[in-house]
Write an enzyme that holds these catalytic residues in place. Structure first.
Site, PDB file in Angstrom:
ATOM      1  CD  GLU A  15      -0.951   0.515   3.699  1.00  0.00           C
ATOM      2  OE1 GLU A  15      -1.382   1.676   3.594  1.00  0.00           O
ATOM      3  OE2 GLU A  15      -1.077  -0.179   4.727  1.00  0.00           O
ATOM      4  CE  LYS A  76      -5.500   7.505   6.373  1.00  0.00           C
ATOM      5  NZ  LYS A  76      -5.492   7.781   7.816  1.00  0.00           N
ATOM      6  CB  SER A 130     -10.179   1.901  10.311  1.00  0.00           C
ATOM      7  OG  SER A 130      -9.624   1.867   9.016  1.00  0.00           O
ATOM      8  CG  ASP A 132      -8.106  -0.131   7.013  1.00  0.00           C
ATOM      9  OD1 ASP A 132      -8.346   0.503   5.962  1.00  0.00           O
ATOM     10  OD2 ASP A 132      -7.045  -0.007   7.660  1.00  0.00           O
ATOM     11  CE  LYS A 149      -2.205   2.294  12.320  1.00  0.00           C
ATOM     12  NZ  LYS A 149      -2.309   1.519  11.102  1.00  0.00           N
TER      13      LYS A 149
HETATM   14  N1  PSU Z   1       0.146   0.426   9.002  1.00  0.00           N
HETATM   15  C1  PSU Z   1       1.286   1.113   9.278  1.00  0.00           C
HETATM   16  N2  PSU Z   1       1.291   2.465   9.038  1.00  0.00           N
HETATM   17  C2  PSU Z   1       0.206   3.100   8.470  1.00  0.00           C
HETATM   18  C3  PSU Z   1      -0.982   2.365   8.175  1.00  0.00           C
HETATM   19  C4  PSU Z   1      -0.949   1.024   8.469  1.00  0.00           C
HETATM   20  O1  PSU Z   1       2.277   0.533   9.749  1.00  0.00           O
HETATM   21  O2  PSU Z   1       0.281   4.287   8.206  1.00  0.00           O
HETATM   22  C5  PSU Z   1      -2.184   3.033   7.526  1.00  0.00           C
HETATM   23  C6  PSU Z   1      -2.929   1.995   6.653  1.00  0.00           C
HETATM   24  O3  PSU Z   1      -3.006   2.517   5.357  1.00  0.00           O
HETATM   25  C7  PSU Z   1      -4.301   1.896   7.261  1.00  0.00           C
HETATM   26  C8  PSU Z   1      -4.491   3.288   7.779  1.00  0.00           C
HETATM   27  O4  PSU Z   1      -5.285   1.510   6.336  1.00  0.00           O
HETATM   28  O5  PSU Z   1      -3.213   3.544   8.393  1.00  0.00           O
HETATM   29  C9  PSU Z   1      -5.670   3.411   8.721  1.00  0.00           C
HETATM   30  O6  PSU Z   1      -6.097   4.740   8.750  1.00  0.00           O
HETATM   31  P1  PSU Z   1      -7.523   5.123   9.411  1.00  0.00           P
HETATM   32  O7  PSU Z   1      -7.355   4.828  10.867  1.00  0.00           O
HETATM   33  O8  PSU Z   1      -7.692   6.604   9.123  1.00  0.00           O
HETATM   34  O9  PSU Z   1      -8.548   4.283   8.720  1.00  0.00           O
HETATM   35 MN    MN Z   2     -10.318   6.706  11.187  1.00  0.00          MN
END
Ligand code: PSU
Ligand code: MN
Length: 294
Positions: A15, A76, A130, A132, A149
């Site tokens: 990604e 993003k 997310s 995701d 995370k």
């Molecule tokens: N894993 C990492 N660093 C990142 C991400 C994942 O080690 O920056 C990113 C991925 O692209 C994931 C995103 O989909 O963070 C999630 O963002 P959000 O919480 O805004 O959905």
């Molecule tokens: Mn988010």
């Protein structure tokens, strides 16, 4: 979907959000090169995904990545605003959700990332969950990840995956990993220790369900962070994010950047190591899967 598809049967999707918004700019190109080499060494084909001038691209070239990294601001894109970037014909980095969307459109079945997005701490107040997570119910891709995370609510994220009916496989682990830490209080659905067995289960489940699979691979033990250091850094980063008012799409990159700063690079080093470990497992998985004929 109209896309540039440079994938191969043994492709491993990578990604662009991780590169553009997850690590400092100078770390992005070297990380991409290392991941590509790791995947290649496992007998698979590295396939970087993003939007180049609005064009969904599965298999970005080095010059396309360089052009993205040299841009002042790169959108993003999650599943909500992917189409906006296409319409505006701007560069956009794909998160796990949109990398899965484009990978599945191109027929790519395996994807390596750092950690998937999930349920943020304090979600009861601002419902930051997310996109995701729901992507796993829509796109048949196996995502190799070090869990979620640990800036997130790890146990609630595990519950949300359960609610969505998403299979969580532990690769050589019983515990659902927490990114910088190898274990959390949550469990996986099944533990598999062997890459060939993993490939068989993943191939048949992707085919049967048409949905995604979480393949949880803990950070290598020698790179795991110390729990009490981690707690201190996290509370600093959370206070910082609150102070600058980082919400929505900005929350994750803001917290990660602050962590890299207050830990004097320790969280960044751990992050890079776990992504490389995930690329190794994904490379193995894709190589085994491409030799299974269904
Ligand atoms: N894993 C990492 N660093 C990142 C991400 C994942 O080690 O920056 C990113 C991925 O692209 C994931 C995103 O989909 O963070 C999630 O963002 P959000 O919480 O805004 O959905
Ligand atoms: Mn988010």
């Amino acid at each position: 979907m109209d896309l540039i598809n440079r994938s191969q049967p043994n492709s491993v999707a990578l990604e662009t959000t991780l590169l553009v918004h997850g690590v400092p700019t100078e770390a992005a190109q070297p990380l991409n090169d290392e991941l590509a080499q790791i995947v290649t060494d496992q007998g698979s084909h590295p396939t970087l995904i993003g939007l180049v001038n609005g064009k969904p691209t599965v298999g970005m070239t080095d010059s396309e990545l360089a052009s993205m990294l040299n841009s002042d601001s790169v959108l993003k894109a999650n599943t909500a605003n992917l189409g906006v970037a296409m319409y505006q014909q701007v560069h956009a980095a794909t998160t796990v959700s949109t990398t899965m969307e484009l990978a599945s459109a191109a027929g790519v079945r395996v994807f390596a990332t750092g950690g998937i997005g999930g349920v943020h701490r304090g979600y009861g107040e601002h419902l930051d969950i997310s996109s995701d997570l729901t992507a796993f119910t829509r796109f048949p891709v196996a995502v190799v990840t070090s869990g979620v995370k640990s800036i997130l609510d790890v146990e609630s994220t595990r519950e949300a995956l359960e609610t969505l009916g998403v299979l969580v496989v532990g690769y050589q682990t019983d515990s659902f990993p927490a990114f910088y830490l190898r274990e959390s209080d949550a469990q996986v659905d099944v533990r598999i220790d062997d890459a060939q067995e993993l490939a068989e289960l993943v191939s048949s489940e992707l085919e049967r369900t048409g949905r995604g699979i979480v393949v949880a691979n803990p950070i290598p033990s020698e790179h795991e962070l110390d729990q009490s250091d981690w707690n201190a850094w996290l509370s600093d980063a959370q206070q910082h994010a609150e102070k600058v008012g980082a919400l929505g799409r900005d929350a994750t990159p803001t917290i990660l950047a602050r962590l890299h700063q207050v830990s004097e690079g320790a969280t960044l080093r751990a992050n890079l190591e776990l992504v490389k470990s995930n690329a190794t497992v994904a490379g193995k998985l894709a190589a085994h899967m491409s030799s299974i004929h269904t």
